[in-house]
Scaffold this active site. Structure first.
Site, PDB file in Angstrom:
ATOM      1  N   ASP A 113       0.837  -1.211   0.000  1.00 16.05           N
ATOM      2  CA  ASP A 113       0.000   0.000   0.000  1.00 16.05           C
ATOM      3  C   ASP A 113       0.872   1.261   0.000  1.00 16.05           C
ATOM      4  O   ASP A 113       1.998   1.244   0.510  1.00 16.05           O
ATOM      5  CB  ASP A 113      -0.894  -0.039   1.260  1.00 16.05           C
ATOM      6  CG  ASP A 113      -2.079   0.905   1.139  1.00 16.05           C
ATOM      7  OD1 ASP A 113      -2.274   1.501   0.063  1.00 16.05           O
ATOM      8  OD2 ASP A 113      -2.805   1.055   2.141  1.00 16.05           O
TER       9      ASP A 113
ATOM     10  N   GLY B 294       0.077   5.434  -4.346  1.00 19.20           N
ATOM     11  CA  GLY B 294      -0.525   6.722  -4.733  1.00 19.20           C
ATOM     12  C   GLY B 294       0.076   7.867  -3.936  1.00 19.20           C
ATOM     13  O   GLY B 294       0.426   8.924  -4.489  1.00 19.20           O
TER      14      GLY B 294
ATOM     15  N   TRP C 283       2.983   7.933  -2.463  1.00 17.80           N
ATOM     16  CA  TRP C 283       4.388   8.096  -2.861  1.00 17.80           C
ATOM     17  C   TRP C 283       4.459   9.028  -4.076  1.00 17.80           C
ATOM     18  O   TRP C 283       5.297   9.925  -4.143  1.00 17.80           O
ATOM     19  CB  TRP C 283       4.980   6.723  -3.202  1.00 17.80           C
ATOM     20  CG  TRP C 283       6.425   6.735  -3.580  1.00 17.80           C
ATOM     21  CD1 TRP C 283       7.493   6.553  -2.749  1.00 17.80           C
ATOM     22  CD2 TRP C 283       6.969   6.946  -4.895  1.00 17.80           C
ATOM     23  NE1 TRP C 283       8.665   6.637  -3.460  1.00 17.80           N
ATOM     24  CE2 TRP C 283       8.382   6.881  -4.783  1.00 17.80           C
ATOM     25  CE3 TRP C 283       6.420   7.191  -6.158  1.00 17.80           C
ATOM     26  CZ2 TRP C 283       9.241   7.035  -5.867  1.00 17.80           C
ATOM     27  CZ3 TRP C 283       7.273   7.359  -7.242  1.00 17.80           C
ATOM     28  CH2 TRP C 283       8.660   7.282  -7.087  1.00 17.80           C
TER      29      TRP C 283
ATOM     30  N   ARG D 198      -0.574   9.088 -10.019  1.00 27.61           N
ATOM     31  CA  ARG D 198      -0.637   7.898  -9.151  1.00 27.61           C
ATOM     32  C   ARG D 198       0.040   6.674  -9.787  1.00 27.61           C
ATOM     33  O   ARG D 198       0.695   5.887  -9.116  1.00 27.61           O
ATOM     34  CB  ARG D 198      -2.108   7.547  -8.859  1.00 27.61           C
ATOM     35  CG  ARG D 198      -2.826   8.544  -7.984  1.00 27.61           C
ATOM     36  CD  ARG D 198      -4.286   8.117  -7.802  1.00 27.61           C
ATOM     37  NE  ARG D 198      -4.380   6.759  -7.311  1.00 27.61           N
ATOM     38  CZ  ARG D 198      -4.180   6.392  -6.048  1.00 27.61           C
ATOM     39  NH1 ARG D 198      -3.895   7.293  -5.149  1.00 27.61           N
ATOM     40  NH2 ARG D 198      -4.282   5.136  -5.695  1.00 27.61           N
TER      41      ARG D 198
ATOM     42  N   HIS E 270       2.643   3.211  -8.805  1.00 28.49           N
ATOM     43  CA  HIS E 270       2.486   1.772  -9.068  1.00 28.49           C
ATOM     44  C   HIS E 270       3.709   1.241  -9.825  1.00 28.49           C
ATOM     45  O   HIS E 270       4.177   0.140  -9.577  1.00 28.49           O
ATOM     46  CB  HIS E 270       1.220   1.505  -9.889  1.00 28.49           C
ATOM     47  CG  HIS E 270      -0.045   1.879  -9.169  1.00 28.49           C
ATOM     48  ND1 HIS E 270      -0.281   1.538  -7.855  1.00 28.49           N
ATOM     49  CD2 HIS E 270      -1.147   2.557  -9.569  1.00 28.49           C
ATOM     50  CE1 HIS E 270      -1.465   1.993  -7.488  1.00 28.49           C
ATOM     51  NE2 HIS E 270      -2.008   2.615  -8.504  1.00 28.49           N
TER      52      HIS E 270
ATOM     53  N   THR F 258     -10.672  -7.291  -5.561  1.00 23.24           N
ATOM     54  CA  THR F 258     -11.951  -7.263  -6.286  1.00 23.24           C
ATOM     55  C   THR F 258     -12.614  -5.889  -6.136  1.00 23.24           C
ATOM     56  O   THR F 258     -13.514  -5.556  -6.888  1.00 23.24           O
ATOM     57  CB  THR F 258     -12.898  -8.372  -5.763  1.00 23.24           C
ATOM     58  OG1 THR F 258     -12.837  -8.373  -4.326  1.00 23.24           O
ATOM     59  CG2 THR F 258     -12.500  -9.744  -6.256  1.00 23.24           C
TER      60      THR F 258
ATOM     61  N   ARG G 227     -11.658   2.033  -9.035  1.00 29.90           N
ATOM     62  CA  ARG G 227     -10.725   3.139  -9.323  1.00 29.90           C
ATOM     63  C   ARG G 227     -10.925   3.651 -10.749  1.00 29.90           C
ATOM     64  O   ARG G 227     -11.532   2.969 -11.575  1.00 29.90           O
ATOM     65  CB  ARG G 227      -9.288   2.641  -9.147  1.00 29.90           C
ATOM     66  CG  ARG G 227      -9.026   2.267  -7.710  1.00 29.90           C
ATOM     67  CD  ARG G 227      -7.590   1.976  -7.453  1.00 29.90           C
ATOM     68  NE  ARG G 227      -7.427   1.715  -6.028  1.00 29.90           N
ATOM     69  CZ  ARG G 227      -6.317   1.904  -5.345  1.00 29.90           C
ATOM     70  NH1 ARG G 227      -5.240   2.362  -5.949  1.00 29.90           N
ATOM     71  NH2 ARG G 227      -6.258   1.649  -4.055  1.00 29.90           N
TER      72      ARG G 227
ATOM     73  N   LEU H 202      11.389 -20.023  -4.381  1.00 29.81           N
ATOM     74  CA  LEU H 202      10.239 -19.263  -3.871  1.00 29.81           C
ATOM     75  C   LEU H 202       9.024 -19.354  -4.798  1.00 29.81           C
ATOM     76  O   LEU H 202       9.172 -19.272  -6.015  1.00 29.81           O
ATOM     77  CB  LEU H 202      10.659 -17.786  -3.766  1.00 29.81           C
ATOM     78  CG  LEU H 202       9.566 -16.814  -3.326  1.00 29.81           C
ATOM     79  CD1 LEU H 202       9.571 -16.666  -1.814  1.00 29.81           C
ATOM     80  CD2 LEU H 202       9.754 -15.454  -3.962  1.00 29.81           C
TER      81      LEU H 202
ATOM     82  N   LEU I 127      -7.068  -5.053   7.165  1.00 25.36           N
ATOM     83  CA  LEU I 127      -6.792  -6.200   6.289  1.00 25.36           C
ATOM     84  C   LEU I 127      -7.374  -6.056   4.888  1.00 25.36           C
ATOM     85  O   LEU I 127      -6.992  -6.789   3.970  1.00 25.36           O
ATOM     86  CB  LEU I 127      -7.302  -7.500   6.932  1.00 25.36           C
ATOM     87  CG  LEU I 127      -6.590  -7.885   8.239  1.00 25.36           C
ATOM     88  CD1 LEU I 127      -7.161  -9.173   8.810  1.00 25.36           C
ATOM     89  CD2 LEU I 127      -5.086  -8.047   8.022  1.00 25.36           C
TER      90      LEU I 127
ATOM     91  N   GLU J  17       1.293 -13.685  12.178  1.00 20.90           N
ATOM     92  CA  GLU J  17       1.856 -12.520  12.871  1.00 20.90           C
ATOM     93  C   GLU J  17       1.746 -11.309  11.944  1.00 20.90           C
ATOM     94  O   GLU J  17       2.050 -11.402  10.752  1.00 20.90           O
ATOM     95  CB  GLU J  17       3.334 -12.770  13.214  1.00 20.90           C
ATOM     96  CG  GLU J  17       3.559 -13.911  14.186  1.00 20.90           C
ATOM     97  CD  GLU J  17       2.933 -13.671  15.555  1.00 20.90           C
ATOM     98  OE1 GLU J  17       2.863 -12.516  15.993  1.00 20.90           O
ATOM     99  OE2 GLU J  17       2.501 -14.663  16.180  1.00 20.90           O
TER     100      GLU J  17
HETATM  101  C1  FPP Z   1      -2.199   0.187  -3.224  1.00 18.29           C
HETATM  102  O1  FPP Z   1      -1.650   1.469  -3.207  1.00 18.29           O
HETATM  103  C2  FPP Z   1      -1.604  -0.552  -4.302  1.00 18.29           C
HETATM  104  C3  FPP Z   1      -2.292  -1.165  -5.314  1.00 18.29           C
HETATM  105  C4  FPP Z   1      -3.744  -1.188  -5.419  1.00 18.29           C
HETATM  106  C5  FPP Z   1      -1.578  -1.840  -6.395  1.00 18.29           C
HETATM  107  C6  FPP Z   1      -0.362  -2.563  -5.978  1.00 18.29           C
HETATM  108  C7  FPP Z   1       0.430  -2.894  -7.150  1.00 18.29           C
HETATM  109  C8  FPP Z   1       1.770  -2.841  -7.206  1.00 18.29           C
HETATM  110  C9  FPP Z   1       2.631  -2.501  -6.067  1.00 18.29           C
HETATM  111  C10 FPP Z   1       2.486  -3.202  -8.416  1.00 18.29           C
HETATM  112  C11 FPP Z   1       2.330  -4.662  -8.597  1.00 18.29           C
HETATM  113  C12 FPP Z   1       3.302  -5.195  -9.462  1.00 18.29           C
HETATM  114  C13 FPP Z   1       3.117  -6.284 -10.195  1.00 18.29           C
HETATM  115  C14 FPP Z   1       4.268  -6.907 -10.778  1.00 18.29           C
HETATM  116  C15 FPP Z   1       1.789  -6.865 -10.455  1.00 18.29           C
HETATM  117  P1  FPP Z   1      -2.615   2.704  -3.364  1.00 18.29           P
HETATM  118  O2  FPP Z   1      -2.739   3.034  -4.800  1.00 18.29           O
HETATM  119  O3  FPP Z   1      -3.927   2.425  -2.686  1.00 18.29           O
HETATM  120  O4  FPP Z   1      -1.827   3.821  -2.597  1.00 18.29           O
HETATM  121  P2  FPP Z   1      -2.465   5.027  -1.769  1.00 18.29           P
HETATM  122  O5  FPP Z   1      -3.214   4.409  -0.626  1.00 18.29           O
HETATM  123  O6  FPP Z   1      -1.275   5.797  -1.332  1.00 18.29           O
HETATM  124  O7  FPP Z   1      -3.345   5.778  -2.702  1.00 18.29           O
END
Ligand code: FPP
Length: 263
Positions: free
Chosen positions: A37, A40, A42, A50, A54, A83, A88, A148, A212, A224
């Site tokens: 998380d 966005g 960042w 945003r 990602h 889901t 968005r 892994l 969660l 944990e």
């Molecule tokens: C939540 O941050 C993040 C997501 C919904 C997407 C997560 C995806 C990635 C980290 C890239 C995945 C990479 C691969 C290879 C599939 P947010 O957008 O909700 O952030 P915010 O809460 O700061 O807005």
């Protein structure tokens, strides 16, 4: 010494060797699940769109996968799209649906080389064909790997999968192959998308949110939990080591007592 303890060598982890050795001498979590998380936020902090967050988050996936594999973690489950994320803006959803392709087209050779096996859990029906094709290719190319398991949770929702497991049980009862009095926890576990995976030992959520968000609700019963303020694109090897060190200090009791307390 370090090379003997690492699952795959040689690997130059930019970390203090003694620290790594002491981590590797203790139990490393077998299954780590991560709610990635803060992408966005960042991006916003840097006045970027945003999706730039990602994209940066994708690079973190590479780093963390590599380190987890070398430390001997068996499964790394990453919550890449829920889901609920369809709500968005379309442009963001489209971008997120292209990320597995970009990630895999860039890093698949490295994953193969690193002995990582790619897996996916989530609903296929409304995922774009190009996303599914990329995942299918990666699964195929890595199917014989024994390191892994990199498990992407993509279009995944925990409540929905529990409902599906319950429907499956109801169907067995209706068909007369299962008695209501015989329903056990295993029947639910076996009906989930994680039926072939061990339950997570450690859950990490980045960005300071402490919830969660419909992620592995059944599977996390005795996991944990570790939360950090760090935003996912800033999550580093150092952060993963910190989370594992915290895990190694925990006293997992599964509702019972351990050691001294049991006497
Ligand atoms: C939540 O941050 C993040 C997501 C919904 C997407 C997560 C995806 C990635 C980290 C890239 C995945 C990479 C691969 C290879 C599939 P947010 O957008 O909700 O952030 P915010 O809460 O700061 O807005």
């Amino acid at each position: 010494m370090l090379n003997k303890l690492l699952r795959r060598t040689p690997y130059t982890i930019p970390q203090d060797e003694d620290r790594l050795i002491s981590i590797l001498k203790e139990e490393v979590p077998g299954h780590i699940a991560i709610i990635m998380d803060g992408n966005g936020r960042w991006a916003k902090k840097r006045s970027l769109p945003r999706v730039a967050g990602h994209h940066e988050g994708m690079k973190t996936v590479r780093k963390i996968t590599k380190l987890a594999n070398h430390l001997g973690v068996d499964t790394l489950t990453l919550y890449a799209f829920s889901t609920e994320n369809w709500k968005r803006p379309k442009m963001e959803v489209d971008f997120l649906m292209r990320l597995p392709e970009e990630f895999l087209s860039t890093f698949l050779p490295e994953l193969v080389e690193e002995n990582v096996r790619v897996e996916m859990m989530g609903y296929h029906h409304n995922l774009p064909a190009h996303t599914l094709t990329a995942i299918k290719r990666a699964k195929e190319a890595t199917k014989n790997n024994t390191g892994l398991v990199l498990n992407f949770a993509l279009n995944y929702g925990s409540r929905a999968e529990i409902v599906d497991a319950v429907k499956n049980i109801a169907a067995q009862i209706e068909a007369g192959t299962l008695d209501v009095s015989d329903i056990s926890e295993e029947h639910i576990s076996e009906g989930l998308m994680t039926s072939k995976l061990p339950e997570p030992d450690l859950l990490i959520r980045t960005s300071g949110e402490v919830r969660l968000s419909n992620f592995m609700l059944w599977q996390l019963a005795y996991t944990e939990l570790w939360f950090t303020e760090t935003l996912w694109p800033d999550f580093s090897e150092e952060s993963l080591l910190e989370a594992i060190e915290s895990y190694q200090k925990r006293n997992r009791r599964y509702g019972g007592l351990k050691g001294e307390e049991a006497n």
